[in-house]
Every structure is written in structure tokens, then in C-alpha cells.
Scaffold this motif. Structure first.
Motif, PDB file in Angstrom:
ATOM      1  N   MET A   1       0.849  -1.193   0.000  1.00 25.75           N
ATOM      2  CA  MET A   1       0.000   0.000   0.000  1.00 25.75           C
ATOM      3  C   MET A   1       0.880   1.237   0.000  1.00 25.75           C
ATOM      4  O   MET A   1       1.815   1.352   0.781  1.00 25.75           O
ATOM      5  CB  MET A   1      -0.906   0.007   1.236  1.00 25.75           C
ATOM      6  CG  MET A   1      -1.854   1.201   1.269  1.00 25.75           C
ATOM      7  SD  MET A   1      -2.956   1.146   2.723  1.00 25.75           S
ATOM      8  CE  MET A   1      -1.747   1.477   4.016  1.00 25.75           C
ATOM      9  N   LYS A   2       0.531   2.180  -0.878  1.00 28.65           N
ATOM     10  CA  LYS A   2       1.313   3.402  -0.989  1.00 28.65           C
ATOM     11  C   LYS A   2       0.966   4.339   0.162  1.00 28.65           C
ATOM     12  O   LYS A   2      -0.199   4.598   0.437  1.00 28.65           O
ATOM     13  CB  LYS A   2       1.039   4.076  -2.324  1.00 28.65           C
ATOM     14  CG  LYS A   2       1.929   5.286  -2.569  1.00 28.65           C
ATOM     15  CD  LYS A   2       1.667   5.868  -3.939  1.00 28.65           C
ATOM     16  CE  LYS A   2       2.544   7.088  -4.169  1.00 28.65           C
ATOM     17  NZ  LYS A   2       2.303   7.673  -5.503  1.00 28.65           N
ATOM     18  N   MET A   3       2.007   4.859   0.827  1.00 29.27           N
ATOM     19  CA  MET A   3       1.802   5.764   1.957  1.00 29.27           C
ATOM     20  C   MET A   3       1.808   7.208   1.479  1.00 29.27           C
ATOM     21  O   MET A   3       2.568   7.583   0.587  1.00 29.27           O
ATOM     22  CB  MET A   3       2.895   5.570   3.015  1.00 29.27           C
ATOM     23  CG  MET A   3       2.880   4.213   3.672  1.00 29.27           C
ATOM     24  SD  MET A   3       4.241   4.031   4.853  1.00 29.27           S
ATOM     25  CE  MET A   3       3.816   5.279   6.058  1.00 29.27           C
ATOM     26  N   SER A   4       0.954   8.013   2.080  1.00 28.98           N
ATOM     27  CA  SER A   4       0.930   9.443   1.775  1.00 28.98           C
ATOM     28  C   SER A   4       2.153  10.097   2.395  1.00 28.98           C
ATOM     29  O   SER A   4       2.746   9.568   3.347  1.00 28.98           O
ATOM     30  CB  SER A   4      -0.343  10.078   2.329  1.00 28.98           C
ATOM     31  OG  SER A   4      -0.306  10.057   3.754  1.00 28.98           O
ATOM     32  N   PRO A   5       2.553  11.276   1.868  1.00 31.50           N
ATOM     33  CA  PRO A   5       3.707  11.973   2.457  1.00 31.50           C
ATOM     34  C   PRO A   5       3.532  12.243   3.946  1.00 31.50           C
ATOM     35  O   PRO A   5       4.493  12.153   4.718  1.00 31.50           O
ATOM     36  CB  PRO A   5       3.760  13.275   1.649  1.00 31.50           C
ATOM     37  CG  PRO A   5       3.143  12.927   0.343  1.00 31.50           C
ATOM     38  CD  PRO A   5       2.051  11.952   0.655  1.00 31.50           C
ATOM     39  N   GLU A   6       2.293  12.566   4.348  1.00 29.00           N
ATOM     40  CA  GLU A   6       2.040  12.840   5.757  1.00 29.00           C
ATOM     41  C   GLU A   6       2.272  11.601   6.611  1.00 29.00           C
ATOM     42  O   GLU A   6       2.910  11.667   7.674  1.00 29.00           O
ATOM     43  CB  GLU A   6       0.608  13.348   5.942  1.00 29.00           C
ATOM     44  CG  GLU A   6       0.265  13.755   7.371  1.00 29.00           C
ATOM     45  CD  GLU A   6       1.088  14.923   7.864  1.00 29.00           C
ATOM     46  OE1 GLU A   6       1.350  14.992   9.082  1.00 29.00           O
ATOM     47  OE2 GLU A   6       1.502  15.762   7.036  1.00 29.00           O
ATOM     48  N   ASN A   7       1.770  10.445   6.145  1.00 26.66           N
ATOM     49  CA  ASN A   7       1.976   9.193   6.887  1.00 26.66           C
ATOM     50  C   ASN A   7       3.437   8.781   6.899  1.00 26.66           C
ATOM     51  O   ASN A   7       3.934   8.210   7.872  1.00 26.66           O
ATOM     52  CB  ASN A   7       1.120   8.080   6.284  1.00 26.66           C
ATOM     53  CG  ASN A   7      -0.354   8.241   6.607  1.00 26.66           C
ATOM     54  OD1 ASN A   7      -0.706   8.845   7.618  1.00 26.66           O
ATOM     55  ND2 ASN A   7      -1.217   7.706   5.749  1.00 26.66           N
ATOM     56  N   THR A   8       4.128   9.067   5.802  1.00 23.12           N
ATOM     57  CA  THR A   8       5.561   8.755   5.743  1.00 23.12           C
ATOM     58  C   THR A   8       6.325   9.549   6.797  1.00 23.12           C
ATOM     59  O   THR A   8       7.188   9.010   7.494  1.00 23.12           O
ATOM     60  CB  THR A   8       6.124   9.071   4.346  1.00 23.12           C
ATOM     61  OG1 THR A   8       5.416   8.306   3.364  1.00 23.12           O
ATOM     62  CG2 THR A   8       7.604   8.719   4.274  1.00 23.12           C
ATOM     63  N   ARG A   9       5.999  10.834   6.908  1.00 19.72           N
ATOM     64  CA  ARG A   9       6.660  11.670   7.909  1.00 19.72           C
ATOM     65  C   ARG A   9       6.366  11.170   9.325  1.00 19.72           C
ATOM     66  O   ARG A   9       7.253  11.103  10.177  1.00 19.72           O
ATOM     67  CB  ARG A   9       6.208  13.126   7.755  1.00 19.72           C
ATOM     68  CG  ARG A   9       6.867  13.848   6.593  1.00 19.72           C
ATOM     69  CD  ARG A   9       6.654  15.354   6.699  1.00 19.72           C
ATOM     70  NE  ARG A   9       5.249  15.692   6.525  1.00 19.72           N
ATOM     71  CZ  ARG A   9       4.685  15.974   5.356  1.00 19.72           C
ATOM     72  NH1 ARG A   9       5.411  15.926   4.253  1.00 19.72           N
ATOM     73  NH2 ARG A   9       3.404  16.303   5.277  1.00 19.72           N
ATOM     74  N   ARG A  10       5.110  10.823   9.560  1.00 21.08           N
ATOM     75  CA  ARG A  10       4.742  10.329  10.894  1.00 21.08           C
ATOM     76  C   ARG A  10       5.476   9.037  11.225  1.00 21.08           C
ATOM     77  O   ARG A  10       5.932   8.843  12.355  1.00 21.08           O
ATOM     78  CB  ARG A  10       3.231  10.108  10.958  1.00 21.08           C
ATOM     79  CG  ARG A  10       2.412  11.393  10.991  1.00 21.08           C
ATOM     80  CD  ARG A  10       0.934  11.094  10.919  1.00 21.08           C
ATOM     81  NE  ARG A  10       0.148  12.333  10.962  1.00 21.08           N
ATOM     82  CZ  ARG A  10      -1.153  12.386  10.722  1.00 21.08           C
ATOM     83  NH1 ARG A  10      -1.822  11.279  10.419  1.00 21.08           N
ATOM     84  NH2 ARG A  10      -1.801  13.548  10.790  1.00 21.08           N
ATOM     85  N   THR A  11       5.586   8.159  10.234  1.00 21.14           N
ATOM     86  CA  THR A  11       6.303   6.896  10.455  1.00 21.14           C
ATOM     87  C   THR A  11       7.766   7.144  10.767  1.00 21.14           C
ATOM     88  O   THR A  11       8.346   6.547  11.684  1.00 21.14           O
ATOM     89  CB  THR A  11       6.187   5.994   9.211  1.00 21.14           C
ATOM     90  OG1 THR A  11       4.803   5.752   8.928  1.00 21.14           O
ATOM     91  CG2 THR A  11       6.890   4.668   9.435  1.00 21.14           C
ATOM     92  N   LEU A  12       8.389   8.060   9.995  1.00 20.38           N
ATOM     93  CA  LEU A  12       9.798   8.387  10.215  1.00 20.38           C
ATOM     94  C   LEU A  12      10.006   8.967  11.609  1.00 20.38           C
ATOM     95  O   LEU A  12      10.904   8.539  12.345  1.00 20.38           O
ATOM     96  CB  LEU A  12      10.272   9.381   9.159  1.00 20.38           C
ATOM     97  CG  LEU A  12      11.696   9.933   9.326  1.00 20.38           C
ATOM     98  CD1 LEU A  12      12.717   8.805   9.326  1.00 20.38           C
ATOM     99  CD2 LEU A  12      12.008  10.943   8.229  1.00 20.38           C
ATOM    100  N   PHE A  13       9.171   9.928  12.008  1.00 17.54           N
ATOM    101  CA  PHE A  13       9.324  10.562  13.320  1.00 17.54           C
ATOM    102  C   PHE A  13       9.095   9.556  14.451  1.00 17.54           C
ATOM    103  O   PHE A  13       9.781   9.587  15.476  1.00 17.54           O
ATOM    104  CB  PHE A  13       8.340  11.726  13.463  1.00 17.54           C
ATOM    105  CG  PHE A  13       8.623  12.872  12.531  1.00 17.54           C
ATOM    106  CD1 PHE A  13       9.907  13.090  12.048  1.00 17.54           C
ATOM    107  CD2 PHE A  13       7.609  13.726  12.116  1.00 17.54           C
ATOM    108  CE1 PHE A  13      10.179  14.132  11.185  1.00 17.54           C
ATOM    109  CE2 PHE A  13       7.870  14.776  11.251  1.00 17.54           C
ATOM    110  CZ  PHE A  13       9.158  14.976  10.783  1.00 17.54           C
TER     111      PHE A  13
END
Length: 275
Positions: A1-13
Motif C-alpha cells: 500500500m502506498k503511503m501518503s507523504p504525511e503518513n511517511t513523515r509520521r512513520t519516520l518521526f
């Protein structure tokens, strides 16, 4: 599943938060190599006869505490284990309080040490290099009493101590001026006392020439990494090592995300070319 940029940032943080928090809670002790300058400091601290007097100068403030406080604790603990007598001064106003904080913790972990016998906090004295010059003549004129107000003459640790030449070496935990450079100019150059120290990572490069070229400084602990190296050498893993572990894991997570992002980018470009 492709992650949105917002979800990507949240995952990274979130991953960075976990990666930083875990080493601070659980000591990992990741491998770390000791540099020549740190080894020089360690050999100096461990190369004195039992009962030697050493001078530690707390020349920093709370802004530099994350880097310099761990090395101050590591060096002081090592010196107490070697049965040295530690005399503490401060050329920065908050240095005396940071010294008190260091020895408060050491007293909790090493119940046998006594204030005025094994160590003494002489407190802060304004004047910078002028203060050091006066200590080269008579330390009792500069500090007639310790930080708690006890006269110097009533402190067993000060028996036989008149000036800088009575110390095995001087160590400055330095965040700037006055600090290591002033101690080098007076303690080493004028009074011929071995001088060493620790500095923040950003200021260490400006101090290294005193070791490499002039031979005026006996080694240097530069930043948190050097403090972690010293902890490894002394066999007491503490907050500096935990801090470096947290930093290393955070960097690893960021590198992995950069790698994944680049791989994903090239796959998307390849797919578009195919279309």
C-alpha cells in the motif's frame, strides 16, 4: 500500500523517537573505537600515584551540559577510583553548580567519599586568566574558603597545596573563554604543570593545534563521542555511551529512509519509461 507523504513523515518521526528513546532506557553499548587524544587523557588520569592532587575546572554552563557534563562525571569518577584528591574550581558562574551536581551524584554512587577530604568545590571566581595567574602564586589568596564557606586551612584535602605546581595535572572542561586556552597559557606555559581538558565538539578543532603542533595540551576529549570513548576505556558505561547509541540509531534510520526513498524513486521512473 502506498503511503501518503504525511503518513511517511509520521512513520519516520515515530521510528526516530523509538530509536532514540530505547538506547537511553536500555544501555546497548555499541562498539566504539578510542582515538589517540582520548587515550592520552585516559593514560594521564590513570598514571598518577595514589593520593595525588588534581585540579578540575568546570568552565562551562548549562548550554554545554549535554556534551561536557558526561565527561566531567566520567573523569571525576575515574580519578576517585584511583584515590586522587580532587580540587574543583570554575571560571564560569554556573560551573560551580555543575561541579556540585556532579559530586552529588558521585556521593550517591560512591558513599565512601567525603567533601573536604577526597574532593572540594572551591566555587566560581571571576577574572579569567588573571585568576589563574593568581592561583599560580597562591591559591589560598584566590580561594580563602570553599563554596560552603569552610576556610581553606580547615580542609584536610588542601594540606600542602599552595599553588598550581602542587597539582599532578590540571583539567579544564571548557565551553569557550575563559577555559582551556587560558589554562594552557598559565598552568602549562608559565608554571610547567601538565594541562589537559575536554571541549564541545564544535570548539575542539580550534584547540587541537595545542596538542599536534605546540605540545602544550596533553590530549583532549572533544564532544560527546570522546566522552563515550572515555567511558569505554574506564569500564563504566554511562550517559555519554547511551547518547552516542541513540545518535547512531537515529542516523541509521534516516539513512534507511533515504535509501528506500531513492529506490522507490528509481522504480517509479523505470515504470513510467516502460509506459
Amino acid at each position: 500500500m502506498k503511503m501518503s507523504p504525511e503518513n511517511t513523515r509520521r512513520t519516520l518521526f515515530t521510528l526516530i523517537l523509538i530509536g532514540v528513546a530505547l538506547p537511553l532506557i536500555f544501555k546497548l553499548g555499541l562498539p566504539i573505537e578510542s582515538s589517540e587524544n582520548v587515550q592520552m587523557v585516559y593514560d594521564l588520569v590513570n598514571g598518577q600515584p595514589e593520593g595525588s592532587h588534581i585540579l578540575l575546572s568546570f568552565d562551562y554552563d548549562p548550554a554545554s551540559k549535554p556534551e561536557l557534563h558526561p565527561m566531567a562525571y566520567a573523569v571525576a569518577r575515574n580519578a576517585l577510583e584511583r584515590k586522587y584528591k580532587i580540587v574543583c574550581t570554575a571560571l564560569w558562574p554556573m560551573g560551580a553548580s555543575l561541579c556540585a551536581d556532579t559530586f552529588k551524584r558521585l556521593k550517591e554512587e560512591m558513599p565512601g567519599i567525603e567533601d573536604g577530604v577526597d574532593y572540594v568545590n572551591l566555587g566560581f571566581k571571576a577574572g579569567g586568566i588573571v585568576t589563574i595567574q593568581k592561583m599560580g602564586s597562591d591559591i589560598r589568596d584566590v580561594y580563602p574558603a570553599d563554596m560552603s564557606g569552610t576556610p581553606i586551612g580547615e580542609l584536610p584535602i588542601m594540606d600542602g597545596i599552595r599553588n598550581l605546581t602542587d597539582f599532578a595535572f590540571v583539567y579544564s572542561f571548557s565551553a569557550g573563554a575563559p577555559g582551556i586556552k587560558e589554562w594552557v597559557m598559565v598552568a602549562h606555559d608559565k608554571n610547567k604543570v601538565i594541562t589537559t581538558g575536554g571541549a564541545t565538539a564544535v570548539s575542539a578543532p580550534a584547540i587541537l593545534p595545542y596538542i599536534n603542533e605546540q605540545k602544550q595540551l596533553h590530549g583532549l576529549l572533544g564532544g560527546l563521542k570522546a566522552a563515550a570513548e572515555y567511558e569505554k576505556l574506564s569500564g563504566h558505561i554511562d550517559i555519554a555511551t547511551s547518547g552516542m547509541d541513540a545518535q547512531s540509531i537515529a542516523h541509521l534510520i534516516i539513512i534507511l529512509f533515504i535509501a528506500v526513498g531513492n529506490i522507490q524513486y528509481h522504480l517509479i521512473r523505470k515504470r513510467k519509461r516502460g509506459e
